[in-house]
Design a protein around this motif. Structure first.
Motif, PDB file in Angstrom:
ATOM      1  N   GLN A   9       1.108  -1.264   0.089  1.00 28.51           N
ATOM      2  CA  GLN A   9      -0.013  -0.058   0.072  1.00 28.51           C
ATOM      3  C   GLN A   9       1.071   1.433  -0.170  1.00 28.51           C
ATOM      4  N   SER A  10       2.307   0.750   0.800  1.00 25.72           N
ATOM      5  CA  SER A  10       2.427   2.614   0.544  1.00 25.72           C
ATOM      6  C   SER A  10       3.596   2.841  -0.389  1.00 25.72           C
ATOM      7  N   GLN A  11       3.898   1.684  -0.788  1.00 24.32           N
ATOM      8  CA  GLN A  11       4.806   1.942  -2.460  1.00 24.32           C
ATOM      9  C   GLN A  11       3.423   2.313  -3.286  1.00 24.32           C
ATOM     10  N   PHE A  12       2.271   1.896  -3.497  1.00 24.61           N
ATOM     11  CA  PHE A  12       1.163   1.917  -4.302  1.00 24.61           C
ATOM     12  C   PHE A  12       0.725   3.550  -4.166  1.00 24.61           C
ATOM     13  N   LEU A  13       0.871   3.729  -2.514  1.00 25.70           N
ATOM     14  CA  LEU A  13       0.437   5.292  -2.650  1.00 25.70           C
ATOM     15  C   LEU A  13       1.446   6.262  -3.382  1.00 25.70           C
ATOM     16  N   LYS A  14       2.710   6.015  -4.305  1.00 27.97           N
ATOM     17  CA  LYS A  14       3.690   7.426  -4.742  1.00 27.97           C
ATOM     18  C   LYS A  14       3.728   6.688  -6.336  1.00 27.97           C
ATOM     19  N   VAL A  15       2.800   5.489  -6.383  1.00 29.80           N
ATOM     20  CA  VAL A  15       2.559   5.544  -7.756  1.00 29.80           C
ATOM     21  C   VAL A  15       1.190   6.446  -8.118  1.00 29.80           C
ATOM     22  N   SER A  16       1.560   6.806  -9.695  1.00 27.09           N
ATOM     23  CA  SER A  16       0.332   7.703 -10.109  1.00 27.09           C
ATOM     24  C   SER A  16      -0.491   7.297 -10.519  1.00 27.09           C
ATOM     25  N   TRP A  17      -1.829   7.515 -10.726  1.00 26.93           N
ATOM     26  CA  TRP A  17      -3.441   7.117 -10.427  1.00 26.93           C
ATOM     27  C   TRP A  17      -3.993   6.448 -12.015  1.00 26.93           C
ATOM     28  N   ILE A  18      -3.160   6.606 -12.963  1.00 26.13           N
ATOM     29  CA  ILE A  18      -2.502   5.986 -14.481  1.00 26.13           C
ATOM     30  C   ILE A  18      -2.211   4.510 -13.786  1.00 26.13           C
ATOM     31  N   ALA A  19      -1.541   5.074 -13.883  1.00 27.36           N
ATOM     32  CA  ALA A  19       0.198   3.446 -13.360  1.00 27.36           C
ATOM     33  C   ALA A  19      -1.035   2.333 -12.421  1.00 27.36           C
ATOM     34  N   LEU A  20      -1.231   3.488 -11.223  1.00 25.71           N
ATOM     35  CA  LEU A  20      -2.106   2.545 -10.003  1.00 25.71           C
ATOM     36  C   LEU A  20      -4.085   1.609 -11.429  1.00 25.71           C
ATOM     37  N   LEU A  21      -4.395   2.262 -11.765  1.00 25.63           N
ATOM     38  CA  LEU A  21      -5.586   1.953 -12.314  1.00 25.63           C
ATOM     39  C   LEU A  21      -5.233   1.359 -13.378  1.00 25.63           C
ATOM     40  N   LEU A  81      -6.969 -13.710  -5.792  1.00 24.60           N
ATOM     41  CA  LEU A  81      -7.215 -13.428  -4.150  1.00 24.60           C
ATOM     42  C   LEU A  81      -5.989 -11.973  -3.749  1.00 24.60           C
ATOM     43  N   PRO A  82      -4.540 -12.283  -3.837  1.00 25.06           N
ATOM     44  CA  PRO A  82      -3.648 -11.415  -2.930  1.00 25.06           C
ATOM     45  C   PRO A  82      -3.738 -10.590  -4.120  1.00 25.06           C
ATOM     46  N   GLY A  83      -3.241 -10.470  -5.595  1.00 21.66           N
ATOM     47  CA  GLY A  83      -3.498  -9.462  -6.854  1.00 21.66           C
ATOM     48  C   GLY A  83      -4.522  -8.330  -6.166  1.00 21.66           C
ATOM     49  N   GLY A  84      -5.540  -8.436  -6.196  1.00 17.89           N
ATOM     50  CA  GLY A  84      -6.879  -8.365  -5.925  1.00 17.89           C
ATOM     51  C   GLY A  84      -6.827  -7.431  -4.873  1.00 17.89           C
ATOM     52  N   VAL A  85      -6.683  -7.968  -3.752  1.00 16.28           N
ATOM     53  CA  VAL A  85      -6.622  -7.177  -2.376  1.00 16.28           C
ATOM     54  C   VAL A  85      -5.410  -5.962  -2.166  1.00 16.28           C
ATOM     55  N   VAL A  86      -4.146  -6.671  -2.952  1.00 14.63           N
ATOM     56  CA  VAL A  86      -3.528  -5.348  -3.017  1.00 14.63           C
ATOM     57  C   VAL A  86      -3.493  -4.559  -3.641  1.00 14.63           C
ATOM     58  N   VAL A  87      -4.217  -4.922  -4.786  1.00 17.42           N
ATOM     59  CA  VAL A  87      -4.181  -3.412  -6.450  1.00 17.42           C
ATOM     60  C   VAL A  87      -5.758  -2.926  -4.798  1.00 17.42           C
ATOM     61  N   ALA A  88      -6.690  -3.453  -5.202  1.00 13.38           N
ATOM     62  CA  ALA A  88      -7.343  -2.390  -4.087  1.00 13.38           C
ATOM     63  C   ALA A  88      -7.644  -1.609  -2.679  1.00 13.38           C
ATOM     64  N   ALA A  89      -6.644  -2.241  -2.491  1.00  8.62           N
ATOM     65  CA  ALA A  89      -5.889  -1.944  -0.367  1.00  8.62           C
ATOM     66  C   ALA A  89      -4.993  -0.135  -0.667  1.00  8.62           C
ATOM     67  N   ALA A  90      -4.569  -0.677  -2.316  1.00  9.02           N
ATOM     68  CA  ALA A  90      -3.840   0.079  -3.327  1.00  9.02           C
ATOM     69  C   ALA A  90      -5.097   1.509  -3.498  1.00  9.02           C
ATOM     70  N   ILE A  91      -6.181   1.736  -4.000  1.00  8.65           N
ATOM     71  CA  ILE A  91      -6.669   2.243  -4.790  1.00  8.65           C
ATOM     72  C   ILE A  91      -8.025   2.697  -3.296  1.00  8.65           C
ATOM     73  N   LEU A  92      -7.970   2.124  -2.464  1.00 11.29           N
ATOM     74  CA  LEU A  92      -8.847   2.871  -1.455  1.00 11.29           C
ATOM     75  C   LEU A  92      -7.423   3.690  -0.478  1.00 11.29           C
ATOM     76  N   GLY A  93      -6.578   2.870  -0.435  1.00 18.06           N
ATOM     77  CA  GLY A  93      -5.198   4.154   0.289  1.00 18.06           C
ATOM     78  C   GLY A  93      -4.921   5.406  -0.279  1.00 18.06           C
ATOM     79  N   LYS A  94      -4.879   4.830  -1.778  1.00 15.61           N
ATOM     80  CA  LYS A  94      -4.632   6.664  -1.684  1.00 15.61           C
ATOM     81  C   LYS A  94      -6.000   7.609  -2.403  1.00 15.61           C
ATOM     82  N   LEU A  95      -7.253   6.919  -2.195  1.00 17.70           N
ATOM     83  CA  LEU A  95      -8.363   7.795  -2.191  1.00 17.70           C
ATOM     84  C   LEU A  95      -8.630   8.261  -0.966  1.00 17.70           C
TER      85      LEU A  95
END
Length: 346
Positions: A9-21, A81-95
């Motif tokens: 989550q901390s790593q994904f917070l540094k990623v841009s919205w475009i890259a995250l989506l 499951l693991p990949g989706g949880v990480v991505v979803a957590a990153a999106i929610l964390g960034k929001l």
């Protein structure tokens, strides 16, 4: 697991919205493709897959849809499951981070209210006087529903976040800061700085903007009022009148109580004003005095031709004319709006 999620989550917070989506859609499509390879036919339609993907990656897992093959279960357990949880957590964390940043920005006075309209702007901060000022504004229960915006230079967060908006800057005379207050579209402006020089400078800056807001300023020195009036006669000025109140109380005991009640919206009847509508045919002050008392339990105090009250006629003769466009000052238990008065009866 929690430590791993926090790390990603901390790593994904540094990623841009475009890259995250992009990561989200890639995981979504690759997971569908893998389920297609695993021959999970019940999950492959668009609506079924979207529903299954969302319930799985958010760990809701209703159980009404699930992989039917061994390979499908393995893919769901170790990739989906693991990949989706990480991505979803990153999106929610960034929001969450975004909304917290916006909230902190407004609390610290870094917001932009240039689109605000019909509001009240207060320039200057005093720990005791500003609090009282805000209490008096909100003490008027029938006032127009205007937002209050405090503009200050002190190092602080919004002192009254539940009541006022807040802007902070290095100088209250900066054009960029004043524009952020939306003063061009404001209804009222109160200038109450730490010194008369600061108040004068702010008033002159505001006057140069040619705002339609009614500006009120407080000065310690009457000479500064004279100076400002020579350049900006439309600004309404106040000064320290404690000496006048002191002498009046000595000559007429109890006068301080009358003055306090006339000014405070928090205690008993107080003084308000109402503008006479433009289509009013006119009446006399005596008739207005009688009408307000009989119909609204209010007492007419005086009439002025302008909003600044420079031409105020306090307690004019009974035959004095009251005409369209004038401002009537009165004392009442609560504010009386123009639409609440049946002017045709006058």
């Amino acid at each position: 697991m929690k430590t791993t999620l926090r790390f990603f989550q901390s790593q994904f917070l540094k990623v841009s919205w475009i890259a995250l989506l992009l990561a989200f859609f890639l995981h979504f499509l690759i997971s569908w493709w893998l389920m297609w390879l695993a021959d999970e036919v019940t999950l492959l339609s668009i609506d079924q897959w979207f529903y299954f993907y969302v319930t799985t990656t958010t760990t809701v897992g209703y159980g009404d849809l699930s992989p039917q093959t061994s390979l499908g279960r393995v893919l769901a357990a170790f990739f989906l499951l693991p990949g989706g949880v990480v991505v979803a957590a990153a999106i929610l964390g960034k929001l969450s981070s975004y909304f917290i940043t916006v909230w902190r920005k407004k609390m610290q006075g870094r917001g932009d209210y240039s689109n605000l309209e019909n509001h009240i702007v207060i320039f200057g901060w005093h720990s005791r006087h500003t609090k009282r000022m805000i209490e008096l504004i909100y003490g008027d229960n029938k006032r127009e529903d205007r937002k209050v915006l405090l503009c200050a230079t002190e190092e602080m967060d919004n002192p009254y976040p539940e009541k006022v908006l807040f802007i902070r800057g290095e100088s209250l005379n900066e054009q960029s800061l004043i524009q952020r207050t939306g003063v061009d579209n404001a209804a009222r402006v109160v200038v109450f700085r730490n010194t008369d020089d600061q108040t004068l400078a702010t008033c002159l800056t505001l006057a140069a903007l040619k705002t339609n807001a009614h500006i009120v300023a407080w000065f310690e020195n009457d000479e500064m009022i004279t100076l400002l009036k020579s350049h900006c006669p439309e600004i309404e000025c106040h000064s320290n009148i404690s000496m006048e109140l002191l002498v009046r109380s000595a000559q007429d005991p109890g006068s301080s109580r009358i003055q306090q009640q006339l000014l405070s919206t928090l205690v008993g009847p107080t003084q308000y004003s109402v503008r006479v509508p433009d289509d009013f045919n006119g009446t006399t002050f005596g008739r207005l005095l009688e009408f307000l008392k009989l119909n609204h339990e209010a007492i007419a105090l005086g009439v002025a031709d302008s909003a600044t009250g420079n031409d105020l006629r306090l307690n004019p003769s009974s035959g004095a004319e009251v005409t369209a466009g004038q401002v009537v000052y009165y004392m009442s238990a609560q504010r009386i709006h123009c639409g609440e008065i049946d002017w045709s009866l006058l």
